[in-house]
Design a protein around this motif. Structure first.
Motif, mmCIF file in Angstrom:
data_model
loop_
_atom_site.group_PDB
_atom_site.id
_atom_site.type_symbol
_atom_site.label_atom_id
_atom_site.label_comp_id
_atom_site.label_asym_id
_atom_site.label_seq_id
_atom_site.Cartn_x
_atom_site.Cartn_y
_atom_site.Cartn_z
ATOM 1 N N VAL A 413 2.082 -48.156 15.735
ATOM 2 C CA VAL A 413 0.948 -47.071 16.063
ATOM 3 C C VAL A 413 0.342 -46.261 14.672
ATOM 4 N N CYS A 414 -0.850 -46.892 14.357
ATOM 5 C CA CYS A 414 -1.620 -46.339 13.323
ATOM 6 C C CYS A 414 -2.056 -44.882 13.499
ATOM 7 N N PHE A 415 -1.819 -44.073 12.429
ATOM 8 C CA PHE A 415 -2.241 -42.829 12.659
ATOM 9 C C PHE A 415 -3.198 -42.234 11.467
ATOM 10 N N ALA A 416 -3.716 -42.904 10.633
ATOM 11 C CA ALA A 416 -4.541 -42.563 9.379
ATOM 12 C C ALA A 416 -6.174 -43.238 9.646
ATOM 13 N N ASN A 417 -6.380 -43.810 10.640
ATOM 14 C CA ASN A 417 -7.681 -44.406 10.767
ATOM 15 C C ASN A 417 -8.650 -43.647 11.625
ATOM 16 N N MET A 418 -8.202 -42.250 12.051
ATOM 17 C CA MET A 418 -9.114 -41.498 12.922
ATOM 18 C C MET A 418 -9.182 -40.022 12.424
ATOM 19 N N ASP A 419 -10.105 -39.050 12.889
ATOM 20 C CA ASP A 419 -10.229 -37.675 12.519
ATOM 21 C C ASP A 419 -9.127 -37.202 13.399
ATOM 22 N N ASP A 420 -8.997 -35.871 12.854
ATOM 23 C CA ASP A 420 -7.994 -35.094 13.560
ATOM 24 C C ASP A 420 -8.477 -34.860 15.034
ATOM 25 N N LYS A 421 -9.623 -34.688 15.389
ATOM 26 C CA LYS A 421 -9.976 -34.591 16.955
ATOM 27 C C LYS A 421 -9.613 -35.898 17.506
ATOM 28 N N THR A 422 -9.772 -37.011 16.976
ATOM 29 C CA THR A 422 -9.521 -38.241 17.863
ATOM 30 C C THR A 422 -8.003 -38.394 18.048
ATOM 31 N N MET A 423 -7.149 -37.970 16.898
ATOM 32 C CA MET A 423 -5.815 -37.974 16.813
ATOM 33 C C MET A 423 -5.348 -37.030 17.836
ATOM 34 N N GLU A 424 -5.854 -35.957 18.008
ATOM 35 C CA GLU A 424 -5.410 -34.667 18.953
ATOM 36 C C GLU A 424 -5.537 -35.572 20.504
ATOM 37 N N ILE A 425 -6.825 -36.311 20.692
ATOM 38 C CA ILE A 425 -6.900 -36.682 22.163
ATOM 39 C C ILE A 425 -5.903 -37.999 22.245
ATOM 40 N N ALA A 426 -5.631 -38.802 21.291
ATOM 41 C CA ALA A 426 -4.814 -39.749 21.462
ATOM 42 C C ALA A 426 -3.388 -39.351 21.905
#
Length: 488
Positions: A413-426
């Motif tokens: 699972v990759c975690f560094a290719n998105m902004d904070d808001k997208t990560m929170e949704i994921a």
């Protein structure tokens, strides 16, 4: 159907083969994302891309530098004077300032514990081109490279598709924390010999993709000894070198051979590097082959004509990496942000909903353990779960089977290719899914993960090491290494 068969007859075997590996779930996940990409307003229910190992956490630093140094792009008035010299033909060596800047950057990543000579740098179109280039230089069609599992799915494309080279897995297992064992190395090395295939080298990824772990120094020393003993090449993919965000620190193979603790044939040592992961520049296609073998350097330089980095890119990168103040700040800040994102992703979220990950200290991803969610411990069950994650959770994560993992139930699972808001949704999608499947999370014995890959010696190997003469092949370029003497 008839037309398709006729077209296949008109094309080459390479063109019509499936050697590219696009039939892998790794690439299928990308296709699922491409057909229904998440967007916070236009498509909030779309698939979130968590299968792309990309570092987007420090783009603001890059943006700030570009605004301060517009001349580096040669497209503004301040840099237009350089346009002609950059636009005309460049030889295969690449711009001298580019090779010097990359060599210095590689040394900074190693915190000056190793140095890199610009004369030994060859450029290529990204790590993909660099991997293929080294395969062409070292092996003939039908020869084989040993590769510890789990490994990056793209290796099947990069190293095999057009070269005809084979990959032999060195099986590593979660029960041993994915340590490389001498039994696995020996078994993998004997496999091509039994099939009348010539084993030409060992390819390792340090830091590991997909595990996010690094190799200890003693493991690297042992691997150098193993490859020298068998007179095969050691290729070290170090494209994640600057993503190490906590202890233990990264050790390049360059440091190992410069320390001279072990005697080795440097002609067998090669490094693959890139700026795609450490700097977040995959679109610039900056790949590097760094070899201690003059013949390989010469051959790779000729081959680079098929995939040179554009002169404009070289000029921009050289200008940026020559800015010591910027580079030092970038490396420190990138590690800090990766550490924070990794901690939030694992300890503050996944762990709270009962998901364990392999303890890691590098990379742009985590190796997530979902074995408890499998209806049965099979790769078929892994595929069923993966389809649920793609189609219901709408997350593109990559199943372990696509990385040649020997055990079902693991996912990258990759975690560094998105902004904070997208990560929170994921993460909210993961939490919701886990609450719905809480009954599957039966408590089991807590696993004790290690942070690095260490070579585990069998009793047979220890016995051999106690008698140096029996370990060394009569064809070995180094009759007695310090590592062997230390074990005596």
């Amino acid at each position: 159907m008839v037309l398709m068969l006729r077209n296949q007859e008109l094309l080459s075997k390479i063109a019509t083969s499936n050697g590219h590996g696009e039939d892998s779930p790794y690439f299928d996940g990308w296709k699922a994302y491409d057909s229904d990409p998440f967007h916070p307003t236009q498509n909030p229910e779309g698939v979130i891309q968590m299968g792309l190992a990309e570092n987007q956490l420090c783009f603001n630093l890059i943006h700030e530098w570009l605004l301060k140094n517009p001349e580096a792009s040669i497209c503004y008035s301040t840099g237009a004077a350089e346009f002609r010299d950059i636009a005309i033909f460049q030889d295969y060596h690449g711009l001298p300032e580019f090779r010097e800047a990359v060599a210095e950057f590689m040394g900074k990543v190693e915190e000056e514990r190793a140095s890199f000579d610009p004369a030994w740098i060859d450029e290529s179109g990204g790590a993909t081109g660099a991997n293929e280039m080294i395969a062409f230089c070292l092996a003939d069609p039908g020869d084989a490279f040993l590769v510890p599992t789990p490994y990056y799915p793209g290796f099947d494309r990069d190293l095999r598709w057009r070269t005809g080279v084979k990959l032999i897995p060195v099986v590593c297992e979660s029960s041993n924390d994915y340590q490389i064992t001498i039994e696995a190395l020996e078994a993998a090395y004997e496999t091509p010999q039994e099939a009348d295939i010539k084993g030409k080298g060992l390819l390792i990824t340090n830091p590991s993709n997909p595990l996010g772990t690094i190799y200890y120094k003693d493991t690297l020393e042992a691997l150098v000894t193993f490859t020298n003993h068998n007179n095969i090449h050691l290729v070290c993919d170090e494209i994640y070198a600057a993503t190490v965000f906590s202890q233990p620190e990264f050790t390049s193979i360059a440091e190992i051979i410069e320390e001279d603790k072990i005697c080795c044939n440097r002609d067998l040592i090669h490094i693959i590097y890139s700026l795609s992961k450490d700097m977040g520049f995959p679109g610039f296609r900056v790949g590097i082959v760094y070899s201690y073998n003059d013949a390989v350097v010469s051959c790779a330089r000729k081959m680079s004509s098929f995939g040179l980095v554009s002169s404009q890119t070289q000029y921009l990168i050289a200008s940026m990496l020559a800015d010591d103040e910027f580079v030092d700040k970038f490396i420190v800040e990138s590690r800090k942000r990766l550490a924070m994102r990794h901690s939030f992703f694992t300890q503050r979220t996944l762990h709270q909903v009962g998901i364990n990950c392999l303890k890691s200290n590098a990379g742009l991803f985590v190796w997530m353990d979902l074995r408890r969610l499998l209806k049965e411990q099979t790769f078929e069950a892994e595929m069923v779960l993966w389809r649920v994650i793609i189609n219901e959770m709408k997350l593109n994560v990559s199943p372990g089977s696509s990385f040649n993992c020997s055990e079902p139930g693991w996912f990258r699972v990759c975690f560094a290719n998105m902004d904070d808001k997208t990560m929170e949704i994921a993460l909210s999608r993961i939490k919701t899914f886990m609450l719905q499947h809480r009954e599957a999370m039966v408590p089991k014995k807590k696993l004790c993960w290690q942070t690095s890959l260490r070579l585990s010696f069998s009793s047979r190997y220890e016995d051999i090491m106690k008698t140096p003469g029996s370990f060394m092949s009569p064809h070995s370029p180094i009759p007695h290494t310090p590592l062997v003497r230390d074990q005596a």
